[in-house]
Design a protein around this motif. Structure first.
Motif, PDB file in Angstrom:
ATOM      1  N   LEU A 295      20.953  80.690  79.395  1.00  0.00           N
ATOM      2  CA  LEU A 295      21.174  82.144  79.326  1.00  0.00           C
ATOM      3  C   LEU A 295      19.902  82.872  78.902  1.00  0.00           C
ATOM      4  O   LEU A 295      19.556  83.927  79.448  1.00  0.00           O
ATOM      5  CB  LEU A 295      22.302  82.452  78.327  1.00  0.00           C
ATOM      6  N   ASP A 296      19.208  82.288  77.932  1.00  0.00           N
ATOM      7  CA  ASP A 296      18.020  82.939  77.366  1.00  0.00           C
ATOM      8  C   ASP A 296      16.916  83.121  78.410  1.00  0.00           C
ATOM      9  O   ASP A 296      16.097  84.030  78.311  1.00  0.00           O
ATOM     10  CB  ASP A 296      17.505  82.091  76.198  1.00  0.00           C
ATOM     11  N   ALA A 297      16.922  82.262  79.410  1.00  0.00           N
ATOM     12  CA  ALA A 297      15.907  82.365  80.456  1.00  0.00           C
ATOM     13  C   ALA A 297      16.216  83.516  81.412  1.00  0.00           C
ATOM     14  O   ALA A 297      15.344  83.966  82.160  1.00  0.00           O
ATOM     15  CB  ALA A 297      15.830  81.046  81.226  1.00  0.00           C
ATOM     16  N   LEU A 298      17.449  83.977  81.391  1.00  0.00           N
ATOM     17  CA  LEU A 298      17.880  84.989  82.366  1.00  0.00           C
ATOM     18  C   LEU A 298      18.022  86.392  81.777  1.00  0.00           C
ATOM     19  O   LEU A 298      17.747  87.387  82.455  1.00  0.00           O
ATOM     20  CB  LEU A 298      19.221  84.569  82.995  1.00  0.00           C
ATOM     21  N   ARG A 299      18.506  86.494  80.556  1.00  0.00           N
ATOM     22  CA  ARG A 299      18.730  87.798  79.934  1.00  0.00           C
ATOM     23  C   ARG A 299      18.420  87.703  78.448  1.00  0.00           C
ATOM     24  O   ARG A 299      18.509  86.612  77.872  1.00  0.00           O
ATOM     25  CB  ARG A 299      20.204  88.228  80.094  1.00  0.00           C
ATOM     26  N   PRO A 300      18.103  88.842  77.801  1.00  0.00           N
ATOM     27  CA  PRO A 300      17.883  88.776  76.341  1.00  0.00           C
ATOM     28  C   PRO A 300      19.179  88.378  75.630  1.00  0.00           C
ATOM     29  O   PRO A 300      20.242  88.897  75.968  1.00  0.00           O
ATOM     30  CB  PRO A 300      17.499  90.216  75.962  1.00  0.00           C
ATOM     31  N   ILE A 301      19.057  87.461  74.687  1.00  0.00           N
ATOM     32  CA  ILE A 301      20.189  87.119  73.817  1.00  0.00           C
ATOM     33  C   ILE A 301      19.901  87.732  72.459  1.00  0.00           C
ATOM     34  O   ILE A 301      18.835  87.518  71.883  1.00  0.00           O
ATOM     35  CB  ILE A 301      20.363  85.599  73.664  1.00  0.00           C
ATOM     36  N   ARG A 302      20.830  88.526  71.971  1.00  0.00           N
ATOM     37  CA  ARG A 302      20.648  89.171  70.665  1.00  0.00           C
ATOM     38  C   ARG A 302      21.890  88.983  69.823  1.00  0.00           C
ATOM     39  O   ARG A 302      22.970  89.276  70.310  1.00  0.00           O
ATOM     40  CB  ARG A 302      20.373  90.671  70.864  1.00  0.00           C
ATOM     41  N   PRO A 303      21.793  88.553  68.566  1.00  0.00           N
ATOM     42  CA  PRO A 303      20.583  88.068  67.900  1.00  0.00           C
ATOM     43  C   PRO A 303      19.996  86.873  68.647  1.00  0.00           C
ATOM     44  O   PRO A 303      20.704  86.192  69.356  1.00  0.00           O
ATOM     45  CB  PRO A 303      21.082  87.649  66.519  1.00  0.00           C
ATOM     46  N   GLY A 304      18.710  86.612  68.421  1.00  0.00           N
ATOM     47  CA  GLY A 304      17.979  85.615  69.190  1.00  0.00           C
ATOM     48  C   GLY A 304      18.347  84.177  68.846  1.00  0.00           C
ATOM     49  O   GLY A 304      19.059  83.897  67.879  1.00  0.00           O
ATOM     50  N   ILE A 305      17.826  83.283  69.660  1.00  0.00           N
ATOM     51  CA  ILE A 305      18.169  81.869  69.537  1.00  0.00           C
ATOM     52  C   ILE A 305      17.752  81.280  68.194  1.00  0.00           C
ATOM     53  O   ILE A 305      18.411  80.404  67.652  1.00  0.00           O
ATOM     54  CB  ILE A 305      17.523  81.099  70.715  1.00  0.00           C
ATOM     55  N   ARG A 306      16.674  81.802  67.624  1.00  0.00           N
ATOM     56  CA  ARG A 306      16.231  81.243  66.341  1.00  0.00           C
ATOM     57  C   ARG A 306      17.277  81.485  65.249  1.00  0.00           C
ATOM     58  O   ARG A 306      17.591  80.582  64.460  1.00  0.00           O
ATOM     59  CB  ARG A 306      14.900  81.895  65.943  1.00  0.00           C
ATOM     60  N   ALA A 307      17.855  82.713  65.239  1.00  0.00           N
ATOM     61  CA  ALA A 307      18.882  83.014  64.238  1.00  0.00           C
ATOM     62  C   ALA A 307      20.074  82.090  64.411  1.00  0.00           C
ATOM     63  O   ALA A 307      20.657  81.597  63.444  1.00  0.00           O
ATOM     64  CB  ALA A 307      19.326  84.472  64.360  1.00  0.00           C
ATOM     65  N   LEU A 308      20.424  81.839  65.663  1.00  0.00           N
ATOM     66  CA  LEU A 308      21.540  80.936  65.937  1.00  0.00           C
ATOM     67  C   LEU A 308      21.221  79.527  65.470  1.00  0.00           C
ATOM     68  O   LEU A 308      22.057  78.868  64.824  1.00  0.00           O
ATOM     69  CB  LEU A 308      21.803  80.903  67.441  1.00  0.00           C
ATOM     70  N   ALA A 309      20.031  79.057  65.795  1.00  0.00           N
ATOM     71  CA  ALA A 309      19.664  77.681  65.445  1.00  0.00           C
ATOM     72  C   ALA A 309      19.699  77.499  63.934  1.00  0.00           C
ATOM     73  O   ALA A 309      20.195  76.485  63.428  1.00  0.00           O
ATOM     74  CB  ALA A 309      18.275  77.359  65.994  1.00  0.00           C
ATOM     75  N   VAL A 310      19.197  78.489  63.207  1.00  0.00           N
ATOM     76  CA  VAL A 310      19.176  78.397  61.747  1.00  0.00           C
ATOM     77  C   VAL A 310      20.591  78.339  61.190  1.00  0.00           C
ATOM     78  O   VAL A 310      20.909  77.528  60.322  1.00  0.00           O
ATOM     79  CB  VAL A 310      18.400  79.591  61.138  1.00  0.00           C
TER      80      VAL A 310
END
Lengths: 356, 356
Positions: free
Chosen positions: A88-103
C-alpha cells in the motif's frame, strides 16, 4: 498526493471496518470526503461508507485495487500485516506512517523507543525463551505481567504472574509467541492523552481523560481527569515529544500511569482511541475529525473542551441498559451496528455530558 | 411494524438524498440503524448510507422494492408525489404520516389548517385566476407576496408585489400554477421552533432559534433567540398544538414571525429543518437523531441546550471561506458532499459554539 490539503470529494481509504473505522467515516463525511473501507470480515463501518472491499490482508490484488481507488490511506488498528503495508505504501500515502505502526506493533520496540526519548515506562525485559522469564522475574520482582510482543488488545495476550514458580506455566501459555515481561507499576490512576499532529508539524492535545478498566477492558473515561496543572503540562509535552519523534501525522493515543514520582507511559496507539470518544460530546472537533483533518492536511481543531463528559462503554450485556440510557437527559448514544451481542464485545458507548 | 421500538439493525428508508437525508443517515447509524436512500438524482446521502436506489418517484417497481427492503419510511422533503406516497404507505409505515405531508405540501391547505387551530397566520387569499389577484391585492393591500401553492423552497416560486398594477405581470409569472397571496406581516424578527412528537404522543421542543434570511435563503440561526419568557412558552405551546392536531410522529419545523401583537406562524415543514442544524453543536441529541428516535418509536431526547450556538450556512461561493473557518476555534463544519458549487446552493454549514 502533494502537501496541499485533500480536496472535498476525495476518498480516504480506511483499513479496518470496526467502530473506529465507522466513526472515522462519519467524521470524514463532515469534511466532504468519501471513504472506502477495507475489511476481511463483517464491517460495521460499511453502513456509513461510500465503498467497501471485503478481502483479506493477504489478497495483494484486492489491496492494490483498494489503494488505487483512494487518495490517502489510514487505519483503525495497528496490527496490519507488514506485507500489506509495504504494498500500500508504494501506491498511496499511509498516515500515520509505517514507522509509527512498526514501533507500536511490537511492545518491545515501543518501550525501547519511549525509553530512548527519555520517557519513563514500566520496567521491562525481553523474553525470548523460558529461562529468560525466570531471570526477569527474579530481577523485576512480582507481581509482573507477561505480554505477547504483538497483537494484544483489551487485555488479551497478557498473564499476571505473582510468583517466580509460575514462570514455566505462564511461558507455556504464550504458545511460543515472542513476549516481554513488564514490572509492576504502583499507580494512583490511569489517564490518557489524545494528541494529534498535522502535516505541517502542528500538534494539539485534547484534555487528558481518566480511565477505569475492568478485566483489561476500558469501562469509563472521565474528563476532566484528577491531575495537577504540572501533570497536565507533562502529559501534553510528552505526547508532543512522541509525535515529533515519529514525524507523526494523525491522532495518537497515549496511555499514562500517574504515580507518586510522575507520569509513566503505559502504551501508545497510533490511531483514534476508545479513551478519546468523550470528545464527541465535549469538543467542537472530536478525535475522529481531528484524525481526518490531520491526514487530509487540513488545520487541526484546537482541542478545547466546552463540556465535561463521562464516557461509558457498553460491553456485551450492558446493551440491556439501552432503554434506560435512551431516557437519560444529556446522554449521547453511539451504537456500533454490530449484529451480535457477545460477552466482552464493545457494542456501543455513551457520553454523559455536563456543562463545564 | 408494531408499536415496539425499531430494533437495532433495522433499516430506515429515506426519500431524498440531499444534506438532510445525509445527516439523518448519520444519526440513524448512532442508534444502530441502517439506511436506504431513495433519490432520483445525485445523492450526497448515499456516501454515508448502507443502500441507495437511484430511480424516479414515478417508478412504481423501484418504489415497491424500496419499501419492501425497509422497516419504516421517512423523507427529507415534503414534495414527494402523492401517487408514490400512496404506494409506499400501503407497504410500510410512513412517518411523519401522509396527512402531515398533505397539509404542508400546499400553502393554502396549510394556512387554512393553522387558522383552524386558532393560530395566527399572515392574511392570505386563494388566487385561482388573474381577477382574484387584483381583488385580493385591493383587499389585503401592498406590499404582498404571491406564492405558488406547491413546490416552493428557499424563496423560489415567490414574487413580491408593491402595487396593484403589477398584478397581471406577477400572475403571468406563476405560469398557471395554483397560487395564494399573502399579506405583509410587520415583524421584528423571525424565529423557528424545532419540535418533535414520538409514537406515544410525547412532545419535545428545542429552544427557538433566531433566523436571518437573505434573498429568501436562510443565512444564520442564533440560539438563544431574542424572546421574552412568555414568547418562548407560546412558541412551544403552539408547536405542540400543531403536532398533536396532525397526530404527528417525527420532527417538525415551525417558522414564526415575532410581531408587536404576538407570534404569527409563517410556515411549517414536516421534517428536520435548516434552522435546527444548531442542535448538532448545542444539544446531546440533535434534531436528526430526535427525528430518528421519534420514527423508530424510541424515547425522545430532552431538547436541553448545553451551549449557545450560531449556525451559519455556506452558500455557493461562501465555500471559499472554508480554509479560514477550519482555523476558527469552537467551530464545527458540516460539508454536504456536493460535487459542484453553484450560486445559491447550500454547500455546508458551520456551528459556532459558545459556552451557554
Amino acid at each position: 498526493m502533494t502537501d496541499a490539503p485533500l480536496a472535498p470529494g476525495a476518498t480516504i481509504g480506511i483499513l479496518g471496518g470496526g467502530q473506529l473505522g465507522r466513526m472515522l467515516s462519519v467524521a470524514a463525511s463532515r469534511l466532504g470526503y468519501r471513504t472506502h473501507i477495507y475489511e476481511p470480515g463483517a464491517a460495521p463501518a460499511e453502513q456509513v461508507a461510500m465503498t467497501r472491499t471485503r478481502a483479506s490482508y493477504e489478497d495483494m490484488g484486492a489491496l492494490k485495487a483498494f489503494a488505487e481507488s483512494v487518495d490517502v490511506i489510514t487505519y483503525e488498528f495497528e496490527n496490519v500485516p507488514a506485507t500489506a503495508l509495504d504494498l500500500l505504501d508504494a501506491l498511496r500515502p499511509i498516515r500515520p506512517g509505517i514507522r509509527a505502526l512498526a514501533v507500536s506493533q511490537d511492545r518491545l520496540t515501543e518501550k525501547t523507543f519511549l525509553e530512548g526519548l527519555g520517557l519513563r515506562v514500566a520496567p521491562f525485559r525481553d523474553i525470548p525463551d523460558a529461562a529468560s522469564l525466570t531471570r526477569a522475574l527474579t530481577n523485576l520482582g512480582t507481581p509482573a505481567i507477561l505480554k505477547t510482543r504483538r497483537m494484544g488488545y483489551d487485555g488479551k495476550g497478557q498473564i499476571r504472574i505473582d510468583a517466580v514458580e509460575e514462570a514455566p506455566t505462564a511461558y507455556a501459555q504464550m504458545q511460543g509467541a515472542d513476549a516481554i515481561l513488564e514490572g509492576f507499576v504502583d499507580f494512583r490512576r490511569e489517564v490518557s492523552v489524545i494528541a494529534a499532529r498535522g502535516t505541517t508539524g502542528e500538534t494539539v492535545c485534547f484534555d487528558p481523560g481518566e480511565n477505569v478498566h475492568d478485566g483489561g477492558i476500558l469501562r469509563t473515561t472521565t474528563v476532566p481527569a484528577t491531575l495537577s496543572a504540572s501533570q497536565r503540562t507533562d502529559a501534553a509535552l510528552l505526547a508532543g515529544q512522541i509525535l515529533n519523534a515519529l514525524d507523526y501525522v494523525g491522532v495518537l493515543g497515549v496511555e499514562l500511569f500517574v504515580t507518586a514520582d510522575g507520569l509513566v507511559v503505559n502504551e501508545i496507539a497510533p490511531r483514534v482511541h476508545n479513551s478519546g470518544h468523550w470528545t464527541q460530546g465535549g469538543c467542537a472537533v472530536d478525535q475522529f475529525e481531528q484524525h481526518i483533518r490531520a491526514i487530509a492536511g487540513l488545520p487541526l481543531g484546537d482541542g478545547r473542551r466546552h463540556c465535561d463528559v463521562v464516557m461509558e462503554n457498553l460491553i456485551g450485556d450492558d446493551m440491556t441498559r439501552l432503554p434506560d440510557l435512551l431516557r437519560q437527559p444529556d446522554t449521547q448514544i453511539h451504537l456500533y451496528g454490530k449484529d451480535e451481542v457477545r460477552a466482552g464485545r464493545k457494542m456501543a458507548h455513551v457520553n454523559h455530558i455536563k456543562r463545564a
